[in-house]
Design a protein around this motif. Structure first.
Motif, PDB file in Angstrom:
ATOM      1  N   THR A  11       0.816  -1.218   0.000  1.00 50.01           N
ATOM      2  CA  THR A  11       0.000   0.000   0.000  1.00 50.01           C
ATOM      3  C   THR A  11       0.849   1.268   0.000  1.00 50.01           C
ATOM      4  O   THR A  11       0.316   2.367  -0.139  1.00 50.01           O
ATOM      5  N   THR A  32       2.784  -7.818   0.286  1.00 49.87           N
ATOM      6  CA  THR A  32       2.141  -7.979   1.587  1.00 49.87           C
ATOM      7  C   THR A  32       1.284  -6.765   1.918  1.00 49.87           C
ATOM      8  O   THR A  32       1.621  -5.627   1.580  1.00 49.87           O
ATOM      9  N   VAL A  33       0.179  -7.035   2.566  1.00 46.85           N
ATOM     10  CA  VAL A  33      -0.682  -5.997   3.127  1.00 46.85           C
ATOM     11  C   VAL A  33      -1.046  -6.432   4.538  1.00 46.85           C
ATOM     12  O   VAL A  33      -1.146  -7.622   4.824  1.00 46.85           O
ATOM     13  N   ARG A  34      -1.224  -5.477   5.405  1.00 44.99           N
ATOM     14  CA  ARG A  34      -1.673  -5.816   6.765  1.00 44.99           C
ATOM     15  C   ARG A  34      -3.168  -6.081   6.805  1.00 44.99           C
ATOM     16  O   ARG A  34      -3.629  -6.912   7.580  1.00 44.99           O
ATOM     17  N   ASP A  35      -3.906  -5.361   5.967  1.00 47.70           N
ATOM     18  CA  ASP A  35      -5.361  -5.465   5.939  1.00 47.70           C
ATOM     19  C   ASP A  35      -5.791  -6.046   4.598  1.00 47.70           C
ATOM     20  O   ASP A  35      -5.637  -5.399   3.552  1.00 47.70           O
ATOM     21  N   PRO A  36      -6.355  -7.260   4.578  1.00 48.69           N
ATOM     22  CA  PRO A  36      -6.779  -7.862   3.309  1.00 48.69           C
ATOM     23  C   PRO A  36      -7.776  -7.007   2.528  1.00 48.69           C
ATOM     24  O   PRO A  36      -7.872  -7.128   1.300  1.00 48.69           O
ATOM     25  N   ALA A  37      -8.501  -6.130   3.222  1.00 50.57           N
ATOM     26  CA  ALA A  37      -9.482  -5.285   2.545  1.00 50.57           C
ATOM     27  C   ALA A  37      -8.835  -4.299   1.572  1.00 50.57           C
ATOM     28  O   ALA A  37      -9.529  -3.737   0.708  1.00 50.57           O
ATOM     29  N   LYS A  38      -7.524  -4.098   1.697  1.00 49.34           N
ATOM     30  CA  LYS A  38      -6.840  -3.130   0.834  1.00 49.34           C
ATOM     31  C   LYS A  38      -6.275  -3.758  -0.442  1.00 49.34           C
ATOM     32  O   LYS A  38      -5.671  -3.064  -1.255  1.00 49.34           O
ATOM     33  N   ARG A  39      -6.484  -5.042  -0.616  1.00 50.34           N
ATOM     34  CA  ARG A  39      -5.906  -5.718  -1.780  1.00 50.34           C
ATOM     35  C   ARG A  39      -6.382  -5.127  -3.104  1.00 50.34           C
ATOM     36  O   ARG A  39      -5.583  -4.866  -3.998  1.00 50.34           O
ATOM     37  N   THR A  56      -0.977 -11.722   3.505  1.00 45.49           N
ATOM     38  CA  THR A  56      -1.261 -10.901   4.683  1.00 45.49           C
ATOM     39  C   THR A  56      -0.169 -11.130   5.717  1.00 45.49           C
ATOM     40  O   THR A  56       0.042 -12.251   6.183  1.00 45.49           O
ATOM     41  N   ASP A  58       2.374  -8.732   8.821  1.00 46.28           N
ATOM     42  CA  ASP A  58       2.617  -7.487   9.544  1.00 46.28           C
ATOM     43  C   ASP A  58       4.022  -7.535  10.120  1.00 46.28           C
ATOM     44  O   ASP A  58       4.440  -8.565  10.662  1.00 46.28           O
TER      45      ASP A  58
END
Length: 338
Positions: A11, A32-39, A56, A58
């Motif tokens: 992100t 990698t993203v911490r929040d899957p909703a941001k994919r 996912t 962190d």
């Protein structure tokens, strides 16, 4: 077979452009993203298709890193914790940056990744007092009382990475890339990062121009440098500064006014005495962290990156204007607080 590259922190501003560059060159990319909703937001911003996948994970926890590394040939470790200095104590950023870097390196070496390229910062290669030109042989003193929490976290994270590799005996290699102030066009409104400096100028805040300056690198050139460090045999075990031209804030303001016309009508024109900035800093904590840089012209040499990797940064004026035009399109500059 298509090679796979893991990019941490998809992100982010720099990571997003690394993803774009990798996809354009035919790599399969996992980020990698911490929040899957941001994919899906990352997919839209980078234009990623079937060759872009997600994991996912962190930096503050072990979960997910082995799965993220599985099958990867390279890793671009771009992610680093951000936050306001003074919140959470001196280790609020240092711990996650250092420990997160070690998590990435441990997982990468377990997975047999060929090379990790870590995004450090010239905050880790800054002499304590002198002005002039710095290079990769310089290490910032982490005990310098003028260091912000963020700058100290970058020093200690990169040191921890090299200490880890000194003790490691395996096939994975490490390179680090040390950018200066990163500007250039945004991929999405949510990853403004250092671009906020330009947004504030466009918004006319502050209404005067303090005597601050910094070297600039375009985010697109920085992404290219990461890929060069990733694939060049000569980059193994080396630090590379990614830097372009030094510009005073007043010069950046002048570039915006001269190139953008009415769109830069709110960009400030008046300077302000150093003594006034120091006096104001007594009441503005964010300004207080910058006063050691007041009037300090410190440039960084990218000669090593040019010689070894063929790095060729574009002119600072082009970077600043492209950055401002992307903000104007967003538009991010309107209504920003001072």
């Amino acid at each position: 077979m298509t090679e796979t590259v893991l990019v941490t922190g998809g992100t982010g501003f720099v990571a997003g452009w690394c993803v774009v560059e990798l996809l354009e060159r035919g790599y399969a990319v996992r980020t990698t993203v911490r929040d899957p909703a941001k994919r899906e937001a990352v997919r839209r911003a980078t234009g990623g298709g079937d060759r872009l996948t997600f994991a996912t994970a962190d930096l503050t926890g072990d979960d997910g890193w082995d799965a993220a590394m599985a099958g990867c040939d390279y890793v671009l470790h771009v992610a680093s914790p951000l936050g306001a200095d003074g919140h959470g104590g001196p280790d609020a950023l240092t711990g996650p940056a250092r420990d997160g870097t070690l998590r990435v390196l441990r997982a990468a070496t377990r997975a047999g990744v060929r090379r990790v390229v870590m995004t450090s910062s010239t905050a880790a290669a800054t002499p304590r007092l002198a002005s002039g030109v710095s290079d990769e042989t310089v290490w910032t003193d982490p005990d310098d009382p003028n260091l912000t929490a963020y700058r100290r976290s970058k020093v200690l994270a990169e040191r921890a990475a090299w200490d880890f590799m000194d003790a490691y005996n395996g096939g994975t290699t490490l390179s680090t890339v040390l950018p200066v102030a990163v500007f250039g066009p945004l991929l999405s409104p949510g990853n403004a990062s250092s671009v906020d400096v330009i947004a504030r100028l466009l918004a006319g805040r502050p209404p005067v121009v303090p005597r601050f300056g910094f070297a600039i690198v375009d985010v697109r050139d920085l992404a290219d440098l990461h890929l060069r460090a990733m694939t060049s045999p000569a980059a193994a075990g080396e630090r590379f500064i990614g830097a372009g031209e030094f510009r005073w804030l007043s010069e950046i303001a002048e570039t915006l006014r001269s190139r953008l016309g009415d769109r830069a009508a709110r960009v400030p024109t008046r300077g302000v005495p150093d003594v006034a900035v120091r006096a104001l800093a007594r009441f503005v904590p964010a300004l207080r962290t910058l006063t050691p840089l007041l009037g300090r012209e410190l440039a960084f040499s990218s000669a090593k990156a040019r010689r070894v990797l063929g790095f060729s940064p574009r002119p600072a004026a082009e970077t600043v204007v492209d950055c401002a035009e992307s903000l104007d399109a967003a538009p991010l500059a309107a209504g920003r607080p001072a």
